[in-house]
Design a protein around this motif. Sequence first.
Motif, short mmCIF file in Angstrom:
data_model
loop_
_atom_site.label_atom_id
_atom_site.label_comp_id
_atom_site.label_asym_id
_atom_site.label_seq_id
_atom_site.Cartn_x
_atom_site.Cartn_y
_atom_site.Cartn_z
N GLN A 6 0.83 -1.21 0.00
CA GLN A 6 0.00 0.00 0.00
C GLN A 6 0.86 1.26 0.00
OE1 GLN A 6 -3.44 -0.15 -0.37
NE2 GLN A 6 -3.02 1.99 -0.88
N ASP A 10 0.62 4.07 -2.82
CA ASP A 10 0.36 5.46 -2.44
C ASP A 10 1.44 6.40 -2.97
OD1 ASP A 10 -1.93 4.66 -1.12
OD2 ASP A 10 -1.01 4.72 0.88
N LYS A 13 0.85 6.87 -6.66
CA LYS A 13 -0.33 7.69 -6.91
C LYS A 13 -0.04 9.16 -6.60
CE LYS A 13 -5.04 6.36 -6.82
NZ LYS A 13 -6.10 5.60 -6.18
N ASP A 14 0.66 9.41 -5.50
CA ASP A 14 1.00 10.78 -5.11
C ASP A 14 1.96 11.44 -6.09
OD1 ASP A 14 -0.61 10.45 -2.90
OD2 ASP A 14 1.05 10.16 -1.49
#
Length: 66
Positions: A6, A10, A13-14
């Motif tokens: 995860q 993340d 994605k960021d």
Amino acid sequence: MADDEQKVLDALKDAAKPMRPGEIAEATGLDSKEVSKILKNLKSADAVCTPKRCFYAHADYEKSSE
């Protein structure tokens, strides 16, 4: 999904841009070898894509760049 997986998702994605495994390791604080293993697992699960050689991006990146 594991916490480390995860974290990698993340970070991708960021970033909103493809990243090298070393950059992902820096962003997540994980060991680069661990990041490579996680990326392999996520790629086989179609959670990440490789828009160009040695760069990884969140699977959503590929959809948004079409």
